[in-house]
Design an enzyme around this catalytic site. Structure first.
Site, PDB file in Angstrom:
ATOM      1  N   LYS A  13      46.460  49.292 -50.185  1.00 36.56           N
ATOM      2  CA  LYS A  13      47.431  49.122 -48.878  1.00 36.56           C
ATOM      3  C   LYS A  13      47.592  50.569 -48.224  1.00 36.56           C
ATOM      4  O   LYS A  13      47.416  50.879 -47.105  1.00 36.56           O
ATOM      5  CB  LYS A  13      48.917  48.773 -49.395  1.00 36.56           C
ATOM      6  N   ARG A  87      58.988  43.831 -49.886  1.00 39.22           N
ATOM      7  CA  ARG A  87      58.239  43.581 -51.371  1.00 39.22           C
ATOM      8  C   ARG A  87      58.930  42.593 -52.087  1.00 39.22           C
ATOM      9  O   ARG A  87      58.666  42.070 -53.051  1.00 39.22           O
ATOM     10  CB  ARG A  87      59.023  45.092 -52.023  1.00 39.22           C
ATOM     11  N   ARG A 126      43.440  56.985 -60.652  1.00 40.27           N
ATOM     12  CA  ARG A 126      44.099  57.343 -59.332  1.00 40.27           C
ATOM     13  C   ARG A 126      44.899  58.766 -59.507  1.00 40.27           C
ATOM     14  O   ARG A 126      45.646  59.059 -60.368  1.00 40.27           O
ATOM     15  CB  ARG A 126      45.066  56.590 -58.527  1.00 40.27           C
ATOM     16  N   ARG A 159      50.273  60.205 -60.178  1.00 40.48           N
ATOM     17  CA  ARG A 159      51.906  59.888 -59.954  1.00 40.48           C
ATOM     18  C   ARG A 159      52.491  59.484 -61.218  1.00 40.48           C
ATOM     19  O   ARG A 159      51.758  58.560 -61.993  1.00 40.48           O
ATOM     20  CB  ARG A 159      51.551  58.908 -59.066  1.00 40.48           C
ATOM     21  N   ARG A 170      54.894  47.604 -63.103  1.00 39.11           N
ATOM     22  CA  ARG A 170      54.829  47.332 -61.595  1.00 39.11           C
ATOM     23  C   ARG A 170      54.127  46.196 -61.386  1.00 39.11           C
ATOM     24  O   ARG A 170      54.402  45.294 -60.503  1.00 39.11           O
ATOM     25  CB  ARG A 170      54.065  48.752 -61.245  1.00 39.11           C
TER      26      ARG A 170
HETATM   27  P1  AMP Z   1      54.183  51.991 -53.324  1.00 40.85           P
HETATM   28  O1  AMP Z   1      53.593  53.517 -53.012  1.00 40.85           O
HETATM   29  O2  AMP Z   1      54.100  51.143 -52.156  1.00 40.85           O
HETATM   30  O3  AMP Z   1      53.147  51.621 -54.418  1.00 40.85           O
HETATM   31  O4  AMP Z   1      55.441  52.335 -53.976  1.00 40.85           O
HETATM   32  C1  AMP Z   1      55.898  53.152 -55.068  1.00 40.85           C
HETATM   33  C2  AMP Z   1      57.182  52.655 -55.527  1.00 40.85           C
HETATM   34  O5  AMP Z   1      58.095  52.758 -54.606  1.00 40.85           O
HETATM   35  C3  AMP Z   1      57.297  51.248 -55.820  1.00 40.85           C
HETATM   36  O6  AMP Z   1      56.851  51.104 -57.503  1.00 40.85           O
HETATM   37  C4  AMP Z   1      58.932  51.151 -55.931  1.00 40.85           C
HETATM   38  O7  AMP Z   1      59.694  51.487 -56.864  1.00 40.85           O
HETATM   39  C5  AMP Z   1      59.167  51.913 -54.700  1.00 40.85           C
HETATM   40  N1  AMP Z   1      59.180  50.986 -53.296  1.00 40.85           N
HETATM   41  C6  AMP Z   1      58.393  51.205 -52.476  1.00 40.85           C
HETATM   42  N2  AMP Z   1      58.421  50.389 -51.727  1.00 40.85           N
HETATM   43  C7  AMP Z   1      59.471  49.475 -52.010  1.00 40.85           C
HETATM   44  C8  AMP Z   1      60.071  48.234 -51.398  1.00 40.85           C
HETATM   45  N3  AMP Z   1      59.821  47.771 -50.396  1.00 40.85           N
HETATM   46  N4  AMP Z   1      61.371  47.722 -52.054  1.00 40.85           N
HETATM   47  C9  AMP Z   1      61.883  48.312 -53.483  1.00 40.85           C
HETATM   48  N5  AMP Z   1      61.184  49.306 -53.806  1.00 40.85           N
HETATM   49  C10 AMP Z   1      60.116  50.014 -53.256  1.00 40.85           C
END
Ligand code: AMP
Length: 214
Positions: A13, A87, A126, A159, A170
């Site tokens: 993404k 999400r 990653r 990360r 996740r």
């Molecule tokens: P990402 O970088 O999109 O993989 O997001 C990393 C982490 O941020 C996720 O595993 C969630 O803990 C949190 N997160 C990101 N976007 C959302 C969202 N829309 N709703 C809730 N938690 C989020």
């Protein structure tokens, strides 16, 4: 034009959003990046979010929806590329309401489809730059100098939520909470699935052709 890009963690993404927002001149909003920035800056929101992010859990809807409201003001004129938000269906509903209040709506929801074995390979390998956020992969896209970012020379790290123990959580959260978005957007006639494996340039071209022919 407002586009939602969603898919499991590791689907690409972030990479695709950066390319798409540039190509279509859209305001790129990544809730993951916004949360990581808040965590890095140790703001009260960041301290609260860290409890969830580090475990691979979703941050409460009210917190992320608040972040989106702020970004909406910046993106409403040009259009938005939403990366990692919504999400779950209740976030999708909140987004619809926020956009509708401005006389706008989601035009297309693009789902990036990648096999679980490839996701695991991508996520465990990653690495990200601790300063500029550039992403690498230990095997597929290593840094030129071990442990240092090619772009800014700062330290490249894993990360905390890319550790194997967190990744499985996740992926489970994705299956339970995010996957139902396919149905949510299908019902609205906005859902498009694009194969997210292979060369990122080919994935980008496939997404563009879906967007251009909508
Ligand atoms: P990402 O970088 O999109 O993989 O997001 C990393 C982490 O941020 C996720 O595993 C969630 O803990 C949190 N997160 C990101 N976007 C959302 C969202 N829309 N709703 C809730 N938690 C989020």
């Amino acid at each position: 034009m407002n586009i939602v890009l969603f898919g499991p963690p590791g689907a690409g993404k972030g990479t695709q959003s950066a390319l798409l927002s540039k190509h279509y001149n859209l305001h790129h909003v990544s809730t993951g990046d916004l949360l990581r920035n808040a965590m890095k800056a140790n703001t009260s929101l960041g301290i609260e979010a860290k409890k969830f992010v580090d475990k691979g859990a979703l941050v409460p809807d009210s917190v992320v929806t608040g972040l989106i409201k702020e970004e909406l003001q910046k993106g409403i004129g040009v259009g938005m590329l939403l990366d990692g938000f919504p999400r779950n269906p209740s976030q999708a509903q909140a987004l619809d309401e926020l956009l509708n209040a401005e006389g706008k709506n989601v035009d297309q929801a693009i789902f990036l489809e990648v096999d679980k074995s490839e996701l695991l390979n991508r996520l465990t390998g990653r690495r990200v730059c601790s300063s500029c956020g550039a992403t690498y992969h230990v095997k597929l896209k290593p840094t030129k100098t071990e442990g240092r970012c090619d772009l800014c020379g700062e330290k490249v790290v894993q990360r905390p939520d890319d550790q194997e123990s967190v990744i499985s959580n996740r992926l489970e959260v994705y299956d339970q909470s995010t996957s139902p978005l396919k149905e949510y957007f299908s019902k609205q006639g906005k859902f498009v699935a694009v194969k997210g494996s292979g060369d990122p340039k080919d994935v980008f071209r496939a997404i563009c052709s879906a967007v251009d022919s909508r």
